[in-house]
Scaffold this motif. Sequence first.
Motif, mmCIF file in Angstrom:
data_model
loop_
_atom_site.group_PDB
_atom_site.id
_atom_site.type_symbol
_atom_site.label_atom_id
_atom_site.label_comp_id
_atom_site.label_asym_id
_atom_site.label_seq_id
_atom_site.Cartn_x
_atom_site.Cartn_y
_atom_site.Cartn_z
ATOM 1 N N UNK A 239 5.023 12.642 10.479
ATOM 2 C CA UNK A 239 4.986 11.281 10.995
ATOM 3 C C UNK A 239 4.427 10.339 9.928
ATOM 4 N N UNK A 240 5.142 9.247 9.695
ATOM 5 C CA UNK A 240 4.721 8.279 8.691
ATOM 6 C C UNK A 240 3.326 7.743 8.982
ATOM 7 N N UNK A 241 3.024 7.548 10.255
ATOM 8 C CA UNK A 241 1.729 6.966 10.629
ATOM 9 C C UNK A 241 0.558 7.846 10.221
ATOM 10 N N UNK A 242 0.838 9.150 9.953
ATOM 11 C CA UNK A 242 -0.245 10.070 9.612
ATOM 12 C C UNK A 242 -0.444 10.221 8.104
ATOM 13 N N UNK A 243 0.308 9.460 7.309
ATOM 14 C CA UNK A 243 0.244 9.575 5.849
ATOM 15 C C UNK A 243 -0.539 8.389 5.277
ATOM 16 N N UNK A 244 -1.433 8.671 4.357
ATOM 17 C CA UNK A 244 -2.175 7.616 3.662
ATOM 18 C C UNK A 244 -1.352 7.176 2.455
ATOM 19 N N UNK A 245 -0.496 6.167 2.657
ATOM 20 C CA UNK A 245 0.426 5.747 1.607
ATOM 21 C C UNK A 245 -0.282 5.097 0.424
ATOM 22 N N UNK A 246 -1.521 4.693 0.602
ATOM 23 C CA UNK A 246 -2.257 4.100 -0.516
ATOM 24 C C UNK A 246 -2.549 5.125 -1.605
ATOM 25 N N UNK A 248 -0.278 7.415 -2.480
ATOM 26 C CA UNK A 248 1.024 7.851 -2.999
ATOM 27 C C UNK A 248 1.546 6.818 -3.993
ATOM 28 N N UNK A 249 2.451 7.254 -4.842
ATOM 29 C CA UNK A 249 3.031 6.376 -5.861
ATOM 30 C C UNK A 249 4.222 5.623 -5.275
ATOM 31 N N UNK A 250 4.156 4.312 -5.285
ATOM 32 C CA UNK A 250 5.204 3.471 -4.712
ATOM 33 C C UNK A 250 6.438 3.471 -5.609
ATOM 34 N N UNK A 251 7.617 3.647 -4.997
ATOM 35 C CA UNK A 251 8.884 3.572 -5.723
ATOM 36 C C UNK A 251 9.792 2.590 -5.000
ATOM 37 N N UNK A 278 7.929 6.769 -1.483
ATOM 38 C CA UNK A 278 6.611 7.124 -1.996
ATOM 39 C C UNK A 278 6.666 8.520 -2.584
ATOM 40 N N UNK A 279 6.044 8.684 -3.738
ATOM 41 C CA UNK A 279 6.039 9.963 -4.445
ATOM 42 C C UNK A 279 4.643 10.563 -4.408
ATOM 43 N N UNK A 280 4.568 11.843 -4.051
ATOM 44 C CA UNK A 280 3.298 12.563 -4.074
ATOM 45 C C UNK A 280 3.479 13.838 -4.876
ATOM 46 N N UNK A 281 2.353 14.427 -5.308
ATOM 47 C CA UNK A 281 2.392 15.637 -6.124
ATOM 48 C C UNK A 281 1.458 16.695 -5.542
ATOM 49 N N UNK A 282 1.733 17.931 -5.904
ATOM 50 C CA UNK A 282 0.869 19.016 -5.469
ATOM 51 C C UNK A 282 -0.463 18.967 -6.216
ATOM 52 N N UNK A 325 3.843 19.485 -8.803
ATOM 53 C CA UNK A 325 5.206 19.497 -8.289
ATOM 54 C C UNK A 325 5.375 18.383 -7.276
ATOM 55 N N UNK A 326 6.577 17.782 -7.253
ATOM 56 C CA UNK A 326 6.861 16.726 -6.291
ATOM 57 C C UNK A 326 7.310 17.362 -4.984
ATOM 58 N N UNK A 327 6.553 17.114 -3.922
ATOM 59 C CA UNK A 327 6.839 17.756 -2.635
ATOM 60 C C UNK A 327 6.513 16.812 -1.491
ATOM 61 N N UNK A 328 6.803 17.308 -0.248
ATOM 62 C CA UNK A 328 6.338 16.649 0.956
ATOM 63 C C UNK A 328 5.411 17.602 1.689
#
Length: 661
Positions: A239-246, A248-251, A278-282, A325-328
């Motif tokens: 769920x998007x609401x559960x992610x701290x997008x601040x 993550x890297x904005x694309x 948004x891009x996140x890494x391991x 690594x780029x993952x979700x």
Amino acid sequence: MLARRVLNRPRSLASPSSWAASARTVTACDVIVVGGGHAGTEAAAAATRVGAETLLVTQKIQTIGALSCNPSLGGVGKGQLVREVDALDGLMGRAGDWAGVHFSILNRSKGPAVWGPRAQLDRPRYRQFIQAELLSMPRLTVVEGSVEELLVSEPDPEKPGKHRVTGVRMADTGRIILARSVVLTTGTFLSGSLFMGQTTSPGGRMGDPPSGSGLSRSLKEVLGLRLGRLRTGTPPRIFKRSVDLSLAQLQLPDQRPTPFSFISNGTHCKPEEQLPCYLINTTPGVERVVRESLHLNSHIQQDTRGPRYCPSIESRVLRFPGRQHQVRLLREIPALRKAEIQAPGYGVQYDFVCPTQLFPSLEVRSAQGLFLAGQINGTTGYEEAAAQGVWAGVSAGRRALSLPPLSLSRTQSYIGVLIDDLVGRGITEPYRMFTSRAEFRTSLRPDNADLRLTLKGYCDIGCVSPRRYEEAVRMKAGLSEALSALQDITLSPTRWREKLPQAAVSANKSGIMSAEEVLQYKDVSFEMLASAFPDVLGPYVEFAERLKIEAMYRPHCEKQRREIERILQEESLSLPQDVDYLSLPVSLSQEVRELLDRVRPATLGAASRLPGMTPAAILHLLNYITRTPQRDRSAERSSTPDPQNLSDESRDSFPCVPVSQ
């Protein structure tokens, strides 16, 4: 000139119950397509476009066109396939334009030939578009159900093949449906198994059962085909609401979205309404958890081959430890510390047919009337599946209507490269398209797929509508007129520097330069030239971007065209039998070297027809043979290692993964 066609809106969605009711009366048709994924939908649509009465069999009408994994379309290599599918009047490009919420061109720092159009999609909108198109398509009937087995009879003695497929038997009712062509697009459903931790269950997708076991038996035991087993996986949904997008890297998307379809004048999503990604890494914590839980992951413990270029996080960690690594994936990643899972990720294993058993039409060599497309041929990805689906549908429809088979050369299209790689070389892992696989990629650009395929699709293949053909004719005529106008404008370098100071024409340049040559300069746009010569070039401003690309690549394309013609003219050239292919000082892959050394073809034409041989390899071979004296070739051969010292593994490797026992 014809007006440009506006973006297609999806047609009204028909009632599934009405289609199921009408389908119960079908006992025979021209083409049966089994499977409603990306390969199946394109195959069914293509078969109807060539004029065949077609039946699409799918487990659930509501999942037709579903994006089972990543909601992304296109990319480097894959975007070229989407545009070629569209150029042949397929569905995928228009569906992407309708459902896209984030559009971007990958690889912009490189030349336009390897740009990768890509979009992030709204899953429901994409599915709704595909369903609306199919359920209102003339000559197409859709039925819910599963196929239990293929109907097989004696072959036509005048055609190649040991068997002839004449229809299918349905699993639920045992009802027989006859057809002149059958297209299997079973995806991950052919004897599919789902893996979640240590739990294994039959299925091709979460919530959907696998195809009937009788279908695998028909292929393996009745038709005698070689099958292998592959694996893939799908990530968890959160769920998007559960992610701290601040964290993550904005694309951001491109400010001007580029449509996939040549007949779209824009995307449904307005530029300002596009969504960011948004891009996140391991982290090291992710790697630790993966390693500590490997014993609980039966999917990874299997020795079945998975995709190299889109692997699971477990495979990434094992293959490349200590990296980001780029993952979700989840809780050990700062942005996902409080992530809530909407649907878990899981692994899938499934049967596939070794694709070297197919003709370039995607018809099975030993089974007349049976065509395969998509993951059943060992590929991975929506785009690769759709590309095969279009061609299998075209081929199946043409066969059903007693029309001769056709093929697409790898010099004409990425679809041709894809099919030639599959049937000529086979696969040892799930096949994914890259621009590097195409030897003539400067000619096979995403911008010119319509010129390469739409005219052929209308005149030769019969799968393109008159409206799309007219637009392609308009585009071709406009580009041709504009290029002629550019060539007719000629000035001295001094005059060009006066007209266009920003062009940076060298003071040492001499002679006369055309406007087409000036357009090849990096900092010169067609709009700049049109401003300098408004009366001559002003009418062609709508073609500005394509003209810039055409001017950049025209010298390269002309050179490639001459190379292809030269190969065709030299087909009868004898190849010396003393050539040491294993150490030849030219650019040949090890696979091609071993193939030539083993077969030792007598002529260049014979070499060009070997499975797995590429036009680039033939050109290198031609250049070497015609430019190197006989004595030099003999000297090279005498100084090389004995071919008998090659390992058995390198000589006897077979491009197919065996079924796990």
